[in-house]
Design a protein around this motif. Structure first.
Motif, mmCIF file in Angstrom:
data_model
loop_
_atom_site.group_PDB
_atom_site.id
_atom_site.type_symbol
_atom_site.label_atom_id
_atom_site.label_comp_id
_atom_site.label_asym_id
_atom_site.label_seq_id
_atom_site.Cartn_x
_atom_site.Cartn_y
_atom_site.Cartn_z
ATOM 1 N N ARG A 55 0.758 -1.175 0.132
ATOM 2 C CA ARG A 55 0.127 0.224 0.050
ATOM 3 C C ARG A 55 0.687 1.148 0.073
ATOM 4 N NH1 ARG A 55 -4.205 0.657 -2.118
ATOM 5 N NH2 ARG A 55 -3.223 2.443 -3.239
ATOM 6 N N ARG A 104 2.125 1.986 -3.162
ATOM 7 C CA ARG A 104 0.888 2.030 -4.030
ATOM 8 C C ARG A 104 0.992 4.087 -4.501
ATOM 9 N NH1 ARG A 104 -2.531 -2.759 -5.281
ATOM 10 N NH2 ARG A 104 -4.461 -1.478 -5.386
ATOM 11 N N MET A 107 3.526 5.853 -5.490
ATOM 12 C CA MET A 107 3.446 5.770 -7.020
ATOM 13 C C MET A 107 2.624 6.452 -7.112
ATOM 14 S SD MET A 107 6.016 4.099 -7.776
ATOM 15 C CE MET A 107 7.436 4.875 -6.288
ATOM 16 N N GLY A 108 1.260 6.431 -6.647
ATOM 17 C CA GLY A 108 0.165 6.968 -6.640
ATOM 18 C C GLY A 108 0.502 8.935 -6.970
ATOM 19 N N ASN A 115 -2.082 3.928 -17.099
ATOM 20 C CA ASN A 115 -1.218 4.780 -17.340
ATOM 21 C C ASN A 115 0.337 4.269 -17.020
ATOM 22 O OD1 ASN A 115 -0.782 3.523 -14.409
ATOM 23 N ND2 ASN A 115 -1.660 5.579 -13.674
ATOM 24 N N ALA A 116 0.773 3.656 -17.382
ATOM 25 C CA ALA A 116 1.729 3.462 -17.390
ATOM 26 C C ALA A 116 2.975 3.801 -18.733
ATOM 27 C CB ALA A 116 2.576 1.681 -16.647
ATOM 28 N N HIS A 130 4.839 -7.274 -14.915
ATOM 29 C CA HIS A 130 4.170 -6.629 -15.796
ATOM 30 C C HIS A 130 5.747 -6.911 -17.233
ATOM 31 C CE1 HIS A 130 2.162 -5.114 -12.713
ATOM 32 N NE2 HIS A 130 1.866 -3.942 -13.749
ATOM 33 N N PHE A 185 -4.385 11.352 -13.475
ATOM 34 C CA PHE A 185 -4.626 10.736 -12.912
ATOM 35 C C PHE A 185 -3.923 10.615 -11.201
ATOM 36 C CE2 PHE A 185 -4.423 6.602 -10.674
ATOM 37 C CZ PHE A 185 -5.840 5.707 -10.263
ATOM 38 N N GLY A 190 -4.703 8.229 -6.857
ATOM 39 C CA GLY A 190 -5.855 7.157 -6.939
ATOM 40 C C GLY A 190 -7.050 8.129 -7.318
#
Ligand code: FAD
Ligand code: NAD
Length: 159
Positions: free
Chosen positions: A4, A7, A10-11, A34-35, A123, A143, A146
């Motif tokens: 979490r 993320r 990264m968010g 979004n990557a 990925h 974005f 989140g």
């Protein structure tokens, strides 16, 4: 490192939002991502990163081509639909551009032939060789942390 926390960190890197589209056996597949990044000018190459469990992973391997639809601020519904947050199967029409299905209202569309792919952790990074580009005068969907957002211009810094 906690998932979490990773993320959330990264968010905090604000991005635009794309929908990747491709077609196999006359069936169109779309996926929100979004990557995405621009990689090279000569030759023109872009990269997307797709999770190993996403169906799009196999679709791109089979079709060997894909389009990146960079979403405008009026395409929130498209972002939700193609990430599985909505289910409006019948409401989407795709415009054929350079032999690929694309979303007409996008801020920009980049069509690609698959150049190469690299499995990296959970990925796959797909490198696309750009075959076509279209651009419209619109604002991007953003974005960040989140949440979907719109851009607001900052006032110039005053001395
Ligand atoms: P599906 O689950 O089969 O498709 C996704 C959704 O699109 C489904 O609801 C499906 O009904 C709908 N759909 C597909 N084709 C059509 C069609 N022709 N007409 C109408 N609806 C259709 N994941 C990544 O791997 N990489 C990323 O960079 C990434 N970025 C994301 C960014 C954001 C802002 C969000 C919200 C999600 C992101 N995801 C990313 C997650 C990814 O979008 C979801 O996990 C997605 O559901 C995976 O799709 P899938 O390929 O498994 O296809
Ligand atoms: P979130 O807090 O899960 O995502 C914030 C950021 O974390 C993303 O912008 C991305 O940079 C990173 N991230 C999230 N999931 C990742 C993954 N599985 N692999 C690598 N990086 C990841 O935001 P949210 O609103 O809860 O996202 C909605 C859904 O979309 C979640 O299930 C999320 O996992 C998925 N998503 C996946 C990716 C990705 O695979 N690259 C990117 C964004 C969102």
């Amino acid at each position: 490192i906690d998932d979490r926390l990773f993320r959330n960190a990264m968010g905090s890197f604000a991005t635009g939002v794309t929908v990747i589209t491709t077609e196999n056996a006359e069936e169109v597949h779309g996926m929100t991502a979004n990557a995405f990044m621009s990689v090279s000018l000569k030759p023109k190459l872009i990269a997307i990163s797709i999770g190993e469990n996403a169906r799009m992973h196999q679709h791109i391997k089979e079709a060997k081509q894909f389009a990146v639809n960079i979403l405008s601020s009026d395409q929130l519904t498209e972002s939700k639909q193609f990430s599985g947050q909505l289910n409006l199967e019948s409401e989407f029409t795709f415009l054929n551009y350079k032999g690929l299905p694309t979303l007409e209202e996008s801020l920009a569309v980049v069509t690609c032939e698959l150049h190469s792919d690299y499995v990296v952790g959970d990925h796959t990074i797909f490198i696309g060789h750009v075959t076509g580009v279209k651009l419209q005068q619109k604002d991007p969907l953003v974005f960040s942390k989140g949440k979907y957002r719109e851009l607001k211009e900052l006032e110039d810094l005053k001395e």
